[in-house]
Design an enzyme around this catalytic site. Sequence first.
Site, mmCIF file in Angstrom:
data_model
loop_
_atom_site.group_PDB
_atom_site.id
_atom_site.type_symbol
_atom_site.label_atom_id
_atom_site.label_comp_id
_atom_site.label_asym_id
_atom_site.label_seq_id
_atom_site.Cartn_x
_atom_site.Cartn_y
_atom_site.Cartn_z
ATOM 1 N N HIS A 208 3.790 14.351 -6.941
ATOM 2 C CA HIS A 208 4.745 13.644 -7.802
ATOM 3 C C HIS A 208 5.386 14.676 -8.719
ATOM 4 C CE1 HIS A 208 6.186 11.207 -11.106
ATOM 5 N NE2 HIS A 208 5.227 11.598 -11.893
ATOM 6 N N TYR B 47 10.755 8.595 -15.717
ATOM 7 C CA TYR B 47 10.184 8.375 -17.047
ATOM 8 C C TYR B 47 10.335 9.656 -17.859
ATOM 9 C CZ TYR B 47 5.952 10.697 -15.187
ATOM 10 O OH TYR B 47 5.068 11.581 -14.625
ATOM 11 N N ASP C 262 -14.833 -19.716 -3.421
ATOM 12 C CA ASP C 262 -15.188 -21.059 -2.947
ATOM 13 C C ASP C 262 -15.251 -21.019 -1.429
ATOM 14 O OD1 ASP C 262 -12.452 -20.818 -2.518
ATOM 15 O OD2 ASP C 262 -12.007 -22.875 -3.085
#
Length: 795
Positions: A218, A246, A529
């Site tokens: 990256h 960013y 469940d």
Amino acid sequence: MPTVIIVGAGIVGSAIADELTQRGWTDVLVLDQGPLYATGGSSSHAPGLVFQTNPSKTMTNLAQYTVEKLASLDAFRPLGGLEIATTPERLVELHRRAGFAASWGVPARVLGPEEAAALHPLLSPDKILGGLHTPTDGLVNAVDAVTAQAERAIAHGARFLGGHRVTGVRTTPEGRVAGVDTDQGSFDADIVIGAAGFWGPQFGALVGLTTPLLPLAHQYATTGPVAGLSGTESAPILRHQDADLYFRAHGDRIGIGSYAHRPMPVERIRTHDESAVMPSVEEFTPADFDPSWEDAIALLPALAETKVEEGINGIFSFTTDGFPLIGEHRDLPGLWIAEAVWVTHSAGVAKALAEWITTGNPGTDLHECDLYRFDPVQLTASYVRTRAQRSFIEVYDILHPLDPPADPRPLRVSPFYPRQQELGAVFTEGAAWERPLWFEANTDLPEVATVPGRDAWAARHWSKTAGAEALVTRDRVAMYDMTPLSRLEVAGPGALAFLQHMTTNNLDKAPGAVTYTLMLDEAGGVRSDLTVARLAPNRFQVGVNGPLDLDRFLRHAPDDVIVRDITGGTCCIGLWGPRARDVLQPLTTTDVGHTAFGYFKARHLNVGDVPVDALRLSYVGELGWELYTSAELGLRLWDTLWEAGQEHGVIAAGRSAFNSLRLEKGYRLAGTDMTGEHDPYSSGLGFAVKTNKEFIGRDALLNLGEPQRRLTVLTLDDPTAVVLGKEPVYVGETPAGYVTSASYGYTIGRCVAYAWLPASLQDGDAVTIDYLGTRLAATVGTEPLFDPTMERIRR
């Protein structure tokens, strides 16, 4: 006190050591092949931005604890986070993210262009449409955070050794972990924890454990001095997700991270001796960064006066679904891993793992992060490589909750797949199974005209045809492909006693009985469940919710019980609707009338030429059966039912209709509507608990107080409004809970939403749901909303 060895002294390993020693487990040794405390892994180059808000409640909670802990150690700077929008679609997404923040308890607010730009010295309001400001986000110096946690662990008795490369894991004759071998000698331990980061697959290989992560590079670059930035160290961290970028300040310089470039899998990780900087840093490739540099200047024009002075291709771990890998090796007790964990979630993961190891329960829902959440087909090297690269590409993408995963597809298909294609199935994918959402063959159904439209976001991966399929199921009969729902066979002399111990309901019934039951953890939380059919005295078919249920059964099964996954070798059609018996009865000599074949019963019968295990139950709230047969007979079963159903108006129906019908009936979805953080009673499932027998979690249930929150059904007041799940629910102006799952209820003419809300709310109370920044009025209802007397199922 157990002796613990942690392999990896990065931000995760040091945090685990700190959390364990804080709990009194002081015999802890942390080993790393690199130097302390900048060991050369991802932590040593991580830019340290912490944005807490995530579509996952679990991941947000892990980040919240990380912020809280590292702030207490002076290793976190709460600069605030600013996520900006430069497109209308992103602005909608920021409102959605603000909803996540409100749901999970993170302060956040969507700001207009002027207010958002005022928070950052390099932003101009004419470049953006708005921004999401999260004041408690901020910046971590990862090496400082490693050091602070390591030093505190050492003060409580832990030891850290650098320059020790682990070469093997030793075991006892009984098959438990016994310690590790290193290039500097051997060390004994009762527990070994792998926190090796992108070296995780190599560590896992030492013990025969597939660790499905991919190291990917990256890009991160740092500029020269930027005019107007000096002295503004309090500027918020910034995300420009429309360009996959960013930003953070480094004094008078800007650091820029990019996810815009091509995926760069790292085929071979360099050793410390081979690395120019450190093993986690590859050489910067400027050509890959050039487009991102142009996008950065377009947003922050001041950058045009400087240039990129430094850059790296830094290695991080990516998994196929973007979540970490946490858990204990099933076949080697005492061997734990915590991999693919980024700085943002590091302390939270460490706390959960320490709780899990020391008490047997992580104290938070980790099913999304569990090591054993994948089916075997999802662990192949090619699958991991393809999906992990997709995870990299999608880091900043706007992802709809119904967006289907990409390649490799199709991978798992039911025997009915050719017929589904002929009927124009629109497929999604789950657990590598192709699953029809709806069928284009049904677009001409007259019911389509009665289905209301919806807004653009809610209309993605949806069609009015899905609503028509739900209405036809209620009015006539439909065939549903239930093959992807996982099935286990539990057999052997001890099968009944084992299942009685593992689940909450009474399964000691005659063969032919079907029972709905729950599987709890030791603290009484709902892990899953199950639908259990007793097909013979010592043989049960158990409908489960996926690999995690299989994992739990395998861990607990005694020697006289065999547990095996039979999903791939079998198939299932759900034949449901008022005319289901009209379709089925002429095809079999077995009486399928209500008296002879009652609700929640199982029978072996023949459907034409096909032997079938038929279970009379319905997840859509209508008369009908789940019809199971072996995979090679599946196509014949489909064709037999399809031909017989033509005179009764049978259709094929998909998952979209299925979800709507089950919510109208109030049927829960494990892992979505309830998790290990919820008990059966607050989940509305107390009817499936029989405390007059022994089972895991029983003691915890007996000590429960009155529930403070409960799973509550809501209907939206506006008959055209729709929500999709995870939206915050407000009582007055206060966020009081969040939506778990929702769908339009075509039978009742309202959107149905289930939400965790204060138990004090009563039927008829008014609430509002924040949907993409708009408050929608909703009303608390009494469940089930549809057929409360169960007449339609039991006829």
